[in-house]
Motif scaffolding. Sequence first.
Motif, PDB file in Angstrom:
ATOM      1  N   THR A 118     -21.535  61.001 -82.939  1.00 30.26           N
ATOM      2  CA  THR A 118     -21.342  61.556 -84.284  1.00 30.26           C
ATOM      3  C   THR A 118     -20.283  60.766 -85.052  1.00 30.26           C
ATOM      4  N   ALA A 119     -19.265  60.299 -84.330  1.00 29.45           N
ATOM      5  CA  ALA A 119     -18.178  59.536 -84.961  1.00 29.45           C
ATOM      6  C   ALA A 119     -18.559  58.092 -85.233  1.00 29.45           C
ATOM      7  N   GLY A 120     -19.751  57.665 -84.771  1.00 27.84           N
ATOM      8  CA  GLY A 120     -20.176  56.291 -84.996  1.00 27.84           C
ATOM      9  C   GLY A 120     -19.724  55.314 -83.937  1.00 27.84           C
ATOM     10  N   ILE A 121     -19.178  55.825 -82.841  1.00 30.08           N
ATOM     11  CA  ILE A 121     -18.709  54.965 -81.758  1.00 30.08           C
ATOM     12  C   ILE A 121     -19.879  54.468 -80.912  1.00 30.08           C
ATOM     13  N   LEU A 122     -20.828  55.326 -80.663  1.00 29.71           N
ATOM     14  CA  LEU A 122     -22.008  54.980 -79.873  1.00 29.71           C
ATOM     15  C   LEU A 122     -23.257  55.133 -80.730  1.00 29.71           C
ATOM     16  N   THR A 123     -24.213  54.244 -80.503  1.00 34.18           N
ATOM     17  CA  THR A 123     -25.479  54.288 -81.245  1.00 34.18           C
ATOM     18  C   THR A 123     -26.643  54.092 -80.268  1.00 34.18           C
ATOM     19  N   PRO A 124     -26.843  55.034 -79.352  1.00 34.31           N
ATOM     20  CA  PRO A 124     -27.897  54.856 -78.351  1.00 34.31           C
ATOM     21  C   PRO A 124     -29.288  54.880 -78.963  1.00 34.31           C
ATOM     22  N   ALA A 125     -30.187  54.150 -78.310  1.00 30.72           N
ATOM     23  CA  ALA A 125     -31.596  54.204 -78.704  1.00 30.72           C
ATOM     24  C   ALA A 125     -32.204  55.494 -78.164  1.00 30.72           C
ATOM     25  N   ARG A 126     -33.374  55.816 -78.636  1.00 34.33           N
ATOM     26  CA  ARG A 126     -34.081  57.010 -78.169  1.00 34.33           C
ATOM     27  C   ARG A 126     -35.362  56.584 -77.456  1.00 34.33           C
ATOM     28  N   ASP A 127     -35.630  57.237 -76.343  1.00 33.47           N
ATOM     29  CA  ASP A 127     -36.885  56.998 -75.639  1.00 33.47           C
ATOM     30  C   ASP A 127     -38.027  57.467 -76.538  1.00 33.47           C
ATOM     31  N   PRO A 128     -38.965  56.562 -76.893  1.00 29.02           N
ATOM     32  CA  PRO A 128     -40.028  56.957 -77.822  1.00 29.02           C
ATOM     33  C   PRO A 128     -40.930  58.060 -77.276  1.00 29.02           C
ATOM     34  N   ALA A 129     -40.982  58.180 -75.967  1.00 25.15           N
ATOM     35  CA  ALA A 129     -41.859  59.191 -75.378  1.00 25.15           C
ATOM     36  C   ALA A 129     -41.198  60.552 -75.318  1.00 25.15           C
ATOM     37  N   THR A 130     -39.914  60.568 -74.961  1.00 26.13           N
ATOM     38  CA  THR A 130     -39.234  61.857 -74.758  1.00 26.13           C
ATOM     39  C   THR A 130     -38.214  62.202 -75.844  1.00 26.13           C
ATOM     40  N   GLY A 131     -37.740  61.190 -76.576  1.00 26.64           N
ATOM     41  CA  GLY A 131     -36.704  61.409 -77.569  1.00 26.64           C
ATOM     42  C   GLY A 131     -35.317  61.476 -76.985  1.00 26.64           C
ATOM     43  N   TYR A 132     -35.204  61.283 -75.649  1.00 31.80           N
ATOM     44  CA  TYR A 132     -33.898  61.337 -75.006  1.00 31.80           C
ATOM     45  C   TYR A 132     -33.103  60.066 -75.301  1.00 31.80           C
ATOM     46  N   ARG A 133     -31.787  60.207 -75.300  1.00 31.90           N
ATOM     47  CA  ARG A 133     -30.920  59.053 -75.516  1.00 31.90           C
ATOM     48  C   ARG A 133     -30.999  58.107 -74.322  1.00 31.90           C
ATOM     49  N   ARG A 134     -30.990  56.800 -74.630  1.00 34.56           N
ATOM     50  CA  ARG A 134     -30.910  55.775 -73.582  1.00 34.56           C
ATOM     51  C   ARG A 134     -29.799  54.804 -73.982  1.00 34.56           C
ATOM     52  N   TYR A 135     -28.809  54.673 -73.100  1.00 34.82           N
ATOM     53  CA  TYR A 135     -27.637  53.835 -73.371  1.00 34.82           C
ATOM     54  C   TYR A 135     -27.819  52.478 -72.703  1.00 34.82           C
ATOM     55  N   GLY A 136     -27.847  51.438 -73.529  1.00 36.33           N
ATOM     56  CA  GLY A 136     -28.014  50.089 -73.013  1.00 36.33           C
ATOM     57  C   GLY A 136     -26.696  49.407 -72.736  1.00 36.33           C
ATOM     58  N   ARG A 137     -26.767  48.096 -72.498  1.00 41.04           N
ATOM     59  CA  ARG A 137     -25.586  47.337 -72.084  1.00 41.04           C
ATOM     60  C   ARG A 137     -24.470  47.390 -73.137  1.00 41.04           C
ATOM     61  N   THR A 138     -24.832  47.226 -74.405  1.00 44.54           N
ATOM     62  CA  THR A 138     -23.825  47.270 -75.463  1.00 44.54           C
ATOM     63  C   THR A 138     -23.205  48.656 -75.563  1.00 44.54           C
ATOM     64  N   ASP A 139     -24.040  49.687 -75.380  1.00 45.38           N
ATOM     65  CA  ASP A 139     -23.515  51.057 -75.421  1.00 45.38           C
ATOM     66  C   ASP A 139     -22.511  51.284 -74.294  1.00 45.38           C
ATOM     67  N   LEU A 140     -22.811  50.717 -73.117  1.00 41.18           N
ATOM     68  CA  LEU A 140     -21.895  50.881 -71.984  1.00 41.18           C
ATOM     69  C   LEU A 140     -20.546  50.224 -72.285  1.00 41.18           C
ATOM     70  N   ARG A 141     -20.592  49.038 -72.864  1.00 41.03           N
ATOM     71  CA  ARG A 141     -19.342  48.356 -73.220  1.00 41.03           C
ATOM     72  C   ARG A 141     -18.548  49.187 -74.228  1.00 41.03           C
ATOM     73  N   ASP A 142     -19.235  49.666 -75.265  1.00 38.37           N
ATOM     74  CA  ASP A 142     -18.552  50.446 -76.299  1.00 38.37           C
ATOM     75  C   ASP A 142     -18.004  51.752 -75.734  1.00 38.37           C
TER      76      ASP A 142
END
Length: 235
Positions: A144-168
Amino acid sequence: MRTLRPSDLAREHGLSTQAVRNYEQDGCLPPAERTPTGYRIYTDLHASALRTYLTSIPAYGHANAGHIMRALHADDLDKALTIIDTSHGQLLRDRETLTSVRRAVDHLAAESDSRATISDDTRTIGELAHQLRVTPATLRAWETAGILTPARDPATGYRRYGRTDLRDAELAHLLRRGHYRLDHIAGVINQIRAAGSTEGLATALDSWQATLTTQGVAMLDAAAALSRYSAALRR
């Protein structure tokens, strides 16, 4: 006290005479007397005011430099000093943030070296929360604060955190332990994104350090100029 024309003040700083008139109109210079035909009469005090205002801009910014000069011309020294003190406080906070970010970046680099590279596999919100030992609600607040911007699984809509998200997320976790506010952390993360990597951020931090040093020196120059000008006003 000698009299000066607008062009005399303008020539010293490579300004237009209209700029000088605008500065007076804005209160950055004291009001000028007028000849019977309406021409402005400036003095050495106006010349000093213009030098002081222009010297203050690199230290405090255009807006604050103007506020300081208007406060002095309104005989409100305490207001001027409050603006100056606030600017010095902000510079100190910027220096402390810079130090914390450098330490955090060094920590991330050391972590990366110790475990090779961060896996390209994505994480769920639960997996990332477990890895950082925080709650999923914390990660959602960071999003919500703009710190993380995870993608969403197109099938389930669940958040998926990639490599950049892990670093952030790791950097955010470090800075939160240093009691930094979420909006401040979001600004740091945005700098990393703009730099492209923590390595790129290291270069950006060097530039930021140089900027803070330049501003600090400018504050010394401005303080001396403001002290002289304030004394001249009180004579």
